[in-house]
Design a protein around this motif. Structure first.
Motif, PDB file in Angstrom:
ATOM      1  N   THR A 150      28.918  47.834 -29.101  1.00  0.00           N
ATOM      2  CA  THR A 150      29.309  46.537 -29.674  1.00  0.00           C
ATOM      3  C   THR A 150      28.228  45.535 -29.324  1.00  0.00           C
ATOM      4  O   THR A 150      27.892  45.369 -28.149  1.00  0.00           O
ATOM      5  CB  THR A 150      30.667  46.065 -29.109  1.00  0.00           C
ATOM      6  N   LYS A 151      27.698  44.871 -30.327  1.00  0.00           N
ATOM      7  CA  LYS A 151      26.521  44.010 -30.135  1.00  0.00           C
ATOM      8  C   LYS A 151      26.927  42.549 -30.369  1.00  0.00           C
ATOM      9  O   LYS A 151      27.103  42.121 -31.509  1.00  0.00           O
ATOM     10  CB  LYS A 151      25.411  44.423 -31.099  1.00  0.00           C
ATOM     11  N   ASN A 152      27.073  41.787 -29.269  1.00  0.00           N
ATOM     12  CA  ASN A 152      27.441  40.367 -29.348  1.00  0.00           C
ATOM     13  C   ASN A 152      26.195  39.490 -29.232  1.00  0.00           C
ATOM     14  O   ASN A 152      25.402  39.649 -28.304  1.00  0.00           O
ATOM     15  CB  ASN A 152      28.430  40.002 -28.233  1.00  0.00           C
ATOM     16  N   LYS A 153      26.068  38.581 -30.168  1.00  0.00           N
ATOM     17  CA  LYS A 153      24.893  37.720 -30.208  1.00  0.00           C
ATOM     18  C   LYS A 153      25.140  36.443 -29.405  1.00  0.00           C
ATOM     19  O   LYS A 153      26.149  35.770 -29.590  1.00  0.00           O
ATOM     20  CB  LYS A 153      24.551  37.368 -31.659  1.00  0.00           C
ATOM     21  N   ILE A 154      24.204  36.116 -28.512  1.00  0.00           N
ATOM     22  CA  ILE A 154      24.248  34.873 -27.736  1.00  0.00           C
ATOM     23  C   ILE A 154      22.885  34.201 -27.830  1.00  0.00           C
ATOM     24  O   ILE A 154      21.862  34.813 -27.501  1.00  0.00           O
ATOM     25  CB  ILE A 154      24.620  35.132 -26.263  1.00  0.00           C
ATOM     26  N   SER A 155      22.866  32.959 -28.246  1.00  0.00           N
ATOM     27  CA  SER A 155      21.622  32.220 -28.392  1.00  0.00           C
ATOM     28  C   SER A 155      21.126  31.735 -27.034  1.00  0.00           C
ATOM     29  O   SER A 155      21.905  31.261 -26.202  1.00  0.00           O
ATOM     30  CB  SER A 155      21.817  31.030 -29.342  1.00  0.00           C
ATOM     31  N   LEU A 156      19.814  31.857 -26.818  1.00  0.00           N
ATOM     32  CA  LEU A 156      19.182  31.359 -25.599  1.00  0.00           C
ATOM     33  C   LEU A 156      18.433  30.056 -25.846  1.00  0.00           C
ATOM     34  O   LEU A 156      17.708  29.574 -24.979  1.00  0.00           O
ATOM     35  CB  LEU A 156      18.215  32.412 -25.044  1.00  0.00           C
ATOM     36  N   ARG A 157      18.598  29.478 -27.012  1.00  0.00           N
ATOM     37  CA  ARG A 157      17.901  28.249 -27.355  1.00  0.00           C
ATOM     38  C   ARG A 157      18.590  27.043 -26.713  1.00  0.00           C
ATOM     39  O   ARG A 157      19.778  27.073 -26.415  1.00  0.00           O
ATOM     40  CB  ARG A 157      17.865  28.067 -28.876  1.00  0.00           C
ATOM     41  N   ALA A 158      17.808  25.975 -26.524  1.00  0.00           N
ATOM     42  CA  ALA A 158      18.368  24.735 -25.995  1.00  0.00           C
ATOM     43  C   ALA A 158      19.252  24.078 -27.044  1.00  0.00           C
ATOM     44  O   ALA A 158      18.913  24.035 -28.224  1.00  0.00           O
ATOM     45  CB  ALA A 158      17.245  23.784 -25.573  1.00  0.00           C
ATOM     46  N   SER A 159      20.385  23.582 -26.600  1.00  0.00           N
ATOM     47  CA  SER A 159      21.360  22.957 -27.509  1.00  0.00           C
ATOM     48  C   SER A 159      21.665  21.543 -27.043  1.00  0.00           C
ATOM     49  O   SER A 159      21.676  21.256 -25.837  1.00  0.00           O
ATOM     50  CB  SER A 159      22.656  23.771 -27.561  1.00  0.00           C
ATOM     51  N   ASN A 160      21.926  20.666 -28.013  1.00  0.00           N
ATOM     52  CA  ASN A 160      22.325  19.293 -27.723  1.00  0.00           C
ATOM     53  C   ASN A 160      23.833  19.160 -27.866  1.00  0.00           C
ATOM     54  O   ASN A 160      24.426  19.739 -28.775  1.00  0.00           O
ATOM     55  CB  ASN A 160      21.640  18.307 -28.684  1.00  0.00           C
ATOM     56  N   PHE A 161      24.408  18.378 -26.988  1.00  0.00           N
ATOM     57  CA  PHE A 161      25.835  18.074 -27.080  1.00  0.00           C
ATOM     58  C   PHE A 161      26.036  16.580 -26.845  1.00  0.00           C
ATOM     59  O   PHE A 161      25.715  16.064 -25.774  1.00  0.00           O
ATOM     60  CB  PHE A 161      26.635  18.876 -26.051  1.00  0.00           C
ATOM     61  N   ASP A 162      26.510  15.893 -27.858  1.00  0.00           N
ATOM     62  CA  ASP A 162      26.804  14.462 -27.774  1.00  0.00           C
ATOM     63  C   ASP A 162      28.320  14.320 -27.696  1.00  0.00           C
ATOM     64  O   ASP A 162      29.021  14.548 -28.675  1.00  0.00           O
ATOM     65  CB  ASP A 162      26.248  13.725 -28.996  1.00  0.00           C
ATOM     66  N   SER A 163      28.809  13.973 -26.528  1.00  0.00           N
ATOM     67  CA  SER A 163      30.254  13.931 -26.318  1.00  0.00           C
ATOM     68  C   SER A 163      30.888  12.754 -27.053  1.00  0.00           C
ATOM     69  O   SER A 163      30.203  11.801 -27.453  1.00  0.00           O
ATOM     70  CB  SER A 163      30.568  13.833 -24.818  1.00  0.00           C
ATOM     71  N   GLU A 164      32.179  12.822 -27.216  1.00  0.00           N
ATOM     72  CA  GLU A 164      32.912  11.719 -27.807  1.00  0.00           C
ATOM     73  C   GLU A 164      32.959  10.537 -26.825  1.00  0.00           C
ATOM     74  O   GLU A 164      32.804  10.708 -25.616  1.00  0.00           O
ATOM     75  CB  GLU A 164      34.333  12.158 -28.161  1.00  0.00           C
ATOM     76  N   ARG A 165      33.166   9.352 -27.370  1.00  0.00           N
ATOM     77  CA  ARG A 165      33.286   8.165 -26.528  1.00  0.00           C
ATOM     78  C   ARG A 165      34.649   8.175 -25.837  1.00  0.00           C
ATOM     79  O   ARG A 165      35.685   8.105 -26.491  1.00  0.00           O
ATOM     80  CB  ARG A 165      33.096   6.892 -27.347  1.00  0.00           C
ATOM     81  N   LEU A 166      34.620   8.262 -24.525  1.00  0.00           N
ATOM     82  CA  LEU A 166      35.840   8.349 -23.742  1.00  0.00           C
ATOM     83  C   LEU A 166      36.195   6.992 -23.163  1.00  0.00           C
ATOM     84  O   LEU A 166      35.309   6.233 -22.745  1.00  0.00           O
ATOM     85  CB  LEU A 166      35.663   9.365 -22.604  1.00  0.00           C
ATOM     86  N   LYS A 167      37.482   6.704 -23.114  1.00  0.00           N
ATOM     87  CA  LYS A 167      37.958   5.474 -22.491  1.00  0.00           C
ATOM     88  C   LYS A 167      38.431   5.803 -21.080  1.00  0.00           C
ATOM     89  O   LYS A 167      39.416   6.517 -20.895  1.00  0.00           O
ATOM     90  CB  LYS A 167      39.092   4.867 -23.320  1.00  0.00           C
TER      91      LYS A 167
END
Length: 286
Positions: A86-103
């Motif tokens: 079973t061959k599961n693909k996982i990316s090793l690239r850098a990813s951006n995550f912009d979170s939601e505005r939290l109160k």
């Protein structure tokens, strides 16, 4: 607990050559000899074809054999593995995550709106695949939790009138807050094999219900600080004027005249409007 194991499978081009021999050779032999036994070669060629795998740059494939972890392919290329894998693909690239505005509430209890920008990538494919349920969702949830904790550790800003004079604030101490945020997120995401490349606050403001009041407070603080500097400068200038008049014997002023002169100079120097001079055409005492 198992750890990530990097493997290098069989060269895909070599097995592609074997595939051509088995598949097309079996078809040719079957047609020429008309012997059903050559169907085995054709079926074996089809079996080989299911094992080809291509890994692109900065990607990986996690291999499982009947639920057991075999290894991870992290080098790009064309390979062949056992078709049962079973061959599961996982990316090793850098990813951006912009979170939601939290109160959230800052250290002083003021409601603020805050969000963070996170740059991350998978460092350990075994942890990302098997130690957490969904590593991408894990990044989002834990980042929000870290931002909430960070906001409660520092005040939004310093105000001298309330007696709180923190060295580090969310608004002014950008580098210190970013380092603390990056450390907090790294500790939370290490369980999933995630490497934190950068973490910083993307949005920061007071909540809407207190934004106007805090803006007026900041303006008042700025006005008081400016007035303080103006008074310090005015006192210095008046002192210098009296000292120079005394040294050069330009005019001899008694204490009453000195007080009047100081009062006039302070009004002129500290006033927020231009002074309107009154010309004296009589004597000094009139």
């Amino acid at each position: 607990m198992k750890e990530e194991k990097i493997i290098t499978p069989t060269n895909g081009y070599l097995m592609l050559f074997v595939f051509f021999i088995m598949f097309f050779g079996g078809i040719t032999a079957l047609i020429a000899a008309k012997n059903p036994i050559f169907i085995i070669f054709i079926l074996f060629g089809i079996f080989i074809a299911k094992g080809f795998i291509m890994v692109q740059p900065n990607n990986s494939r996690v291999l499982l054999l009947f639920g057991e972890y075999v290894g991870t392919i992290d080098k790009n290329g064309f390979y062949w593995v056992i078709p049962f894998y079973t061959k599961n693909k996982i990316s090793l690239r850098a990813s951006n995550f912009d979170s939601e505005r939290l109160k959230v509430n800052d250290k002083l209890g003021n409601p603020i709106m805050i969000s963070t920008i996170l740059v991350w990538r998978v460092q350990d494919t075994y942890k990302a695949a098997f130690d957490v349920d969904n590593y991408e969702n894990f990044v989002r949830v834990q980042t929000d939790a870290a931002v909430r904790k960070l906001a409660s550790m520092y005040p939004y800003d310093n105000f001298a009138d309330d007696g709180h004079t923190e060295d580090i604030t969310l608004r002014s101490s950008v580098n210190e807050v970013s380092e603390a945020l990056e450390k907090e997120i790294h500790e939370r995401l290490s369980i999933a094999g995630i490497e934190v490349l950068e973490a910083r606050i993307g949005y920061l403001a007071y909540a809407q219900e207190i934004a106007n009041a805090m803006l007026k407070r900041q303006q008042a603080t700025a006005i008081v600080a400016a007035r303080h500097k103006i008074v310090e400068g005015a006192v210095s200038m008046v002192e210098m004027a009296l000292e120079e008049l005394g040294k050069k014997n330009i005019v001899d002023l008694d204490e009453e005249r000195k007080a009047a002169m100081v009062s006039n100079l302070m009004v002129i120097l500290c006033g927020d409007k231009d002074a309107s001079p009154v010309l004296n055409t009589g004597t000094l005492n009139q």
